[in-house]
Enzyme design. Structure first.
Site, PDB file in Angstrom:
ATOM      1  CD  GLN A   1       1.282  -9.818   5.219  1.00  0.00           C
ATOM      2  OE1 GLN A   1       0.221  -9.215   5.320  1.00  0.00           O
ATOM      3  NE2 GLN A   1       1.921  -9.950   4.084  1.00  0.00           N
TER       4      GLN A   1
ATOM      5  NE  ARG B   1      -3.176  -8.011   3.693  1.00  0.00           N
ATOM      6  CZ  ARG B   1      -2.500  -6.884   3.788  1.00  0.00           C
ATOM      7  NH1 ARG B   1      -2.983  -5.779   3.230  1.00  0.00           N
ATOM      8  NH2 ARG B   1      -1.355  -6.822   4.454  1.00  0.00           N
TER       9      ARG B   1
ATOM     10  CD  GLN C   1      -3.183   0.458   2.169  1.00  0.00           C
ATOM     11  OE1 GLN C   1      -3.281  -0.699   2.546  1.00  0.00           O
ATOM     12  NE2 GLN C   1      -3.965   1.412   2.606  1.00  0.00           N
TER      13      GLN C   1
ATOM     14  CB  SER D   1       2.446  -5.150   3.642  1.00  0.00           C
ATOM     15  OG  SER D   1       1.247  -5.060   4.385  1.00  0.00           O
ATOM     16  CG  LEU D   2      -1.557  -5.291  -1.168  1.00  0.00           C
ATOM     17  CD1 LEU D   2      -2.802  -6.134  -1.131  1.00  0.00           C
ATOM     18  CD2 LEU D   2      -1.850  -3.893  -1.639  1.00  0.00           C
TER      19      LEU D   2
END
Length: 293
Positions: free
Chosen positions: A244, A113, A9, A88-89
């Site tokens: 995560q 998510r 992000q 992350s994402l």
């Protein structure tokens, strides 16, 4: 060995993916499929939306995922990863790229998510802060000694660590970190405390979706944020992905392990070039590039 890395992000921009849509029939088909899966015209927002529209959680995460995975899919024979990782994402993008997840399943998980994280953010006021110029162990120690919830969340590169937690704890930690010699301790414009215990409600919600999704043997290993080492076992990949949301993104450690395991070139797949910048701070001797048609 080629390592492909996928951003998270914050890499979004107006017009992202439009070049893919206009030049590749396969990309156009995948974008249209994405609109159907999400139930709204995300391509229109990606191509024409304002910065504020692109910042909406339900848009940002799927948009970055789509740019990354569709770009990887249209590279064809030029996309031959020996290993992958995602920040992350970006980890879900990487799992589609190395064929652990189907495109539609990956997009569905990203959408769930985003929604789960948004709900968790609304439960308690929380934030994140970037800490520059201080060793990781000092940041960790100060967070541990600060009342409230504040933890190390993103190990981005040496000298750059992001902390995450409730607003009062993060503010107090920033004061302590500055006093301890941090060059900067800067509150970030984010909606909540990502990769902290405050994301537990989102983790629980996403866990059910992940457990009901098919994970297959990957075409190449993924270095996950939680473990930092090469993972090939679908069950282990699934488990790491669940944890995560509440665990730190160990990006520095993941990249260092990829280099130890033979990576000689890192190629960023998706919008922006943030990961290339971090790569240069982790190990300037390793070649970096941007994936392009």
């Amino acid at each position: 060995m080629k390592a492909y890395i996928f951003p998270g992000q914050g890499a979004q921009f107006t017009g992202m993916g439009q070049d893919l849509y206009e030049t590749s029939a396969k990309a156009k088909e995948l974008f249209q499929q994405a609109n159907d899966i999400l139930g709204f015209d995300i391509t229109k927002i990606m191509f024409e939306g304002t910065a504020d529209e692109l910042k909406e959680t339900k848009v940002t995460q799927p948009a970055i995922f789509l740019h990354s995975t569709i770009l990887a899919s249209v590279l064809g024979d030029n996309f031959k990863p020996d290993m992958v990782a995602g920040h992350s994402l970006g980890e879900i993008s990487a799992l589609v790229a190395n064929r652990t997840l189907a495109f539609s399943d990956g997009l569905t998980l990203v959408s769930k998510r985003a929604q789960a994280m948004q709900k968790a953010c609304e439960l308690e006021p929380s934030t994140m802060a970037a800490v520059l110029g201080l060793e990781d162990h000092l940041v960790e120690a100060i967070c541990a000694d600060t009342p409230g919830t504040v933890v190390a969340a993103n190990y981005n590169c040496p000298g750059q660590l992001v902390i995450s937690g409730d607003i009062s704890a993060v503010n107090l930690a920033c004061e302590k970190l500055t006093d301890a010699g941090a060059r900067r301790a800067l509150i970030l414009p984010v909606g909540g405390a990502f990769h902290s215990p405050l994301m537990e409600p989102a983790r629980e919600e996403l866990a059910a979706a992940i457990k009901n999704t098919t994970f297959t043997a990957p075409a190449c290993p993924i270095y996950q944020n939680v473990s930092t080492f090469a993972v090939n076992d679908p069950a282990e990949i699934q488990k790491n992905l669940i944890f995560q949301l509440t665990a730190p993104v160990k990006w520095t450690q993941s990249i260092q392990n990829m280099i130890k395991d033979g990576a000689t070139e890192f190629i960023e797949v998706g919008p922006g070039n943030v990961l290339q910048g971090l790569m240069r701070k982790i190990d300037r001797s390793v070649a970096t590039a941007k994936a392009a048609l």
